[in-house]
Motif scaffolding. Structure first.
Motif, PDB file in Angstrom:
ATOM      1  N   CYS A 151      40.731  40.346  35.993  1.00 60.15           N
ATOM      2  CA  CYS A 151      40.870  39.238  36.929  1.00 60.15           C
ATOM      3  C   CYS A 151      40.677  39.796  38.346  1.00 60.15           C
ATOM      4  CB  CYS A 151      42.270  38.629  36.792  1.00 60.15           C
ATOM      5  SG  CYS A 151      42.589  37.209  37.865  1.00 60.15           S
ATOM      6  N   PHE A 152      40.244  38.966  39.264  1.00 60.35           N
ATOM      7  CA  PHE A 152      40.065  39.389  40.644  1.00 60.35           C
ATOM      8  C   PHE A 152      41.382  39.905  41.238  1.00 60.35           C
ATOM      9  CE2 PHE A 152      39.567  38.787  45.218  1.00 60.35           C
ATOM     10  CZ  PHE A 152      38.310  39.336  45.432  1.00 60.35           C
ATOM     11  N   CYS A 153      42.510  39.465  40.701  1.00 63.26           N
ATOM     12  CA  CYS A 153      43.814  39.905  41.204  1.00 63.26           C
ATOM     13  C   CYS A 153      44.122  41.354  40.835  1.00 63.26           C
ATOM     14  CB  CYS A 153      44.929  38.988  40.714  1.00 63.26           C
ATOM     15  SG  CYS A 153      45.374  39.204  38.972  1.00 63.26           S
ATOM     16  N   LEU A 156      42.575  40.025  32.275  1.00 61.60           N
ATOM     17  CA  LEU A 156      42.741  38.570  32.159  1.00 61.60           C
ATOM     18  C   LEU A 156      44.078  38.269  31.494  1.00 61.60           C
ATOM     19  CD1 LEU A 156      39.171  37.376  31.135  1.00 61.60           C
ATOM     20  CD2 LEU A 156      40.232  37.389  33.402  1.00 61.60           C
ATOM     21  N   ARG A 210      30.895  33.492  38.769  1.00 63.51           N
ATOM     22  CA  ARG A 210      31.464  32.919  39.990  1.00 63.51           C
ATOM     23  C   ARG A 210      30.856  31.560  40.283  1.00 63.51           C
ATOM     24  NH1 ARG A 210      30.330  37.028  44.524  1.00 63.51           N
ATOM     25  NH2 ARG A 210      28.244  36.735  43.671  1.00 63.51           N
ATOM     26  N   VAL A 231      33.705  32.260  44.140  1.00 63.98           N
ATOM     27  CA  VAL A 231      35.026  32.524  43.557  1.00 63.98           C
ATOM     28  C   VAL A 231      34.890  32.659  42.039  1.00 63.98           C
ATOM     29  CG1 VAL A 231      37.388  31.665  43.329  1.00 63.98           C
ATOM     30  CG2 VAL A 231      36.084  31.177  45.414  1.00 63.98           C
ATOM     31  N   PRO A 232      35.475  33.696  41.455  1.00 63.20           N
ATOM     32  CA  PRO A 232      35.412  33.866  40.007  1.00 63.20           C
ATOM     33  C   PRO A 232      36.086  32.701  39.277  1.00 63.20           C
ATOM     34  CG  PRO A 232      36.122  35.899  41.064  1.00 63.20           C
ATOM     35  CD  PRO A 232      36.146  34.832  42.115  1.00 63.20           C
ATOM     36  N   HIS A 242      37.390  32.695  36.320  1.00 62.01           N
ATOM     37  CA  HIS A 242      38.655  33.103  35.699  1.00 62.01           C
ATOM     38  C   HIS A 242      39.791  33.073  36.721  1.00 62.01           C
ATOM     39  CE1 HIS A 242      37.331  34.160  31.685  1.00 62.01           C
ATOM     40  NE2 HIS A 242      36.357  34.920  32.171  1.00 62.01           N
ATOM     41  N   TYR A 243      39.521  33.493  37.954  1.00 65.23           N
ATOM     42  CA  TYR A 243      40.566  33.478  38.982  1.00 65.23           C
ATOM     43  C   TYR A 243      41.048  32.043  39.222  1.00 65.23           C
ATOM     44  CZ  TYR A 243      43.167  34.270  43.249  1.00 65.23           C
ATOM     45  OH  TYR A 243      44.170  34.313  44.179  1.00 65.23           O
ATOM     46  N   HIS A 261      44.844  31.238  38.618  1.00 63.50           N
ATOM     47  CA  HIS A 261      45.667  31.210  39.826  1.00 63.50           C
ATOM     48  C   HIS A 261      45.539  29.929  40.643  1.00 63.50           C
ATOM     49  CE1 HIS A 261      46.650  35.472  39.429  1.00 63.50           C
ATOM     50  NE2 HIS A 261      45.396  35.635  39.046  1.00 63.50           N
ATOM     51  N   ILE A 321      43.362  27.723  43.524  1.00 59.60           N
ATOM     52  CA  ILE A 321      42.997  28.165  44.868  1.00 59.60           C
ATOM     53  C   ILE A 321      43.485  27.145  45.879  1.00 59.60           C
ATOM     54  CG2 ILE A 321      41.008  29.626  44.335  1.00 59.60           C
ATOM     55  CD1 ILE A 321      39.219  27.254  44.850  1.00 59.60           C
ATOM     56  N   PHE A 323      37.136  37.071  48.670  1.00 59.43           N
ATOM     57  CA  PHE A 323      35.952  36.626  47.962  1.00 59.43           C
ATOM     58  C   PHE A 323      34.735  36.720  48.874  1.00 59.43           C
ATOM     59  CE2 PHE A 323      39.334  33.789  46.105  1.00 59.43           C
ATOM     60  CZ  PHE A 323      39.464  34.506  44.931  1.00 59.43           C
TER      61      PHE A 323
END
Length: 69
Positions: free
Chosen positions: A4-6, A10, A31, A43-44, A46-47, A51, A53, A63
């Motif tokens: 994940c971008f975090c 995942l 994205r 923005v991904p 999965h993110y 999460h 936005i 991003f």
């Protein structure tokens, strides 16, 4: 392992949701453009699924911002 971008692997609680989002990633790309006002970030998917936005946070999350003609 997909991250994940975090920074975590995942972390879906529901494997069916992960499969649905992965199907979107496979067909439409990792994205997606998110436009707020006159600015756009890639923005991904999965993110977003994991999460959510908030528009006010987009400039600070890291991003890629793209310039549109």
């Amino acid at each position: 392992m997909t991250m994940c971008f975090c920074g975590q692997p995942l972390h879906y609680a529901d494997p069916k949701m992960q499969a649905r989002v992965q199907a979107l990633v496979d067909s439409l790309g990792e994205r997606m453009p998110v436009k707020v006002g006159g600015r756009t970030w890639m923005v991904p998917r999965h993110y977003i699924a994991l999460h959510g936005i908030k528009a006010v946070e987009l400039p600070f999350l890291g991003f890629e911002e793209i310039m549109e003609p």
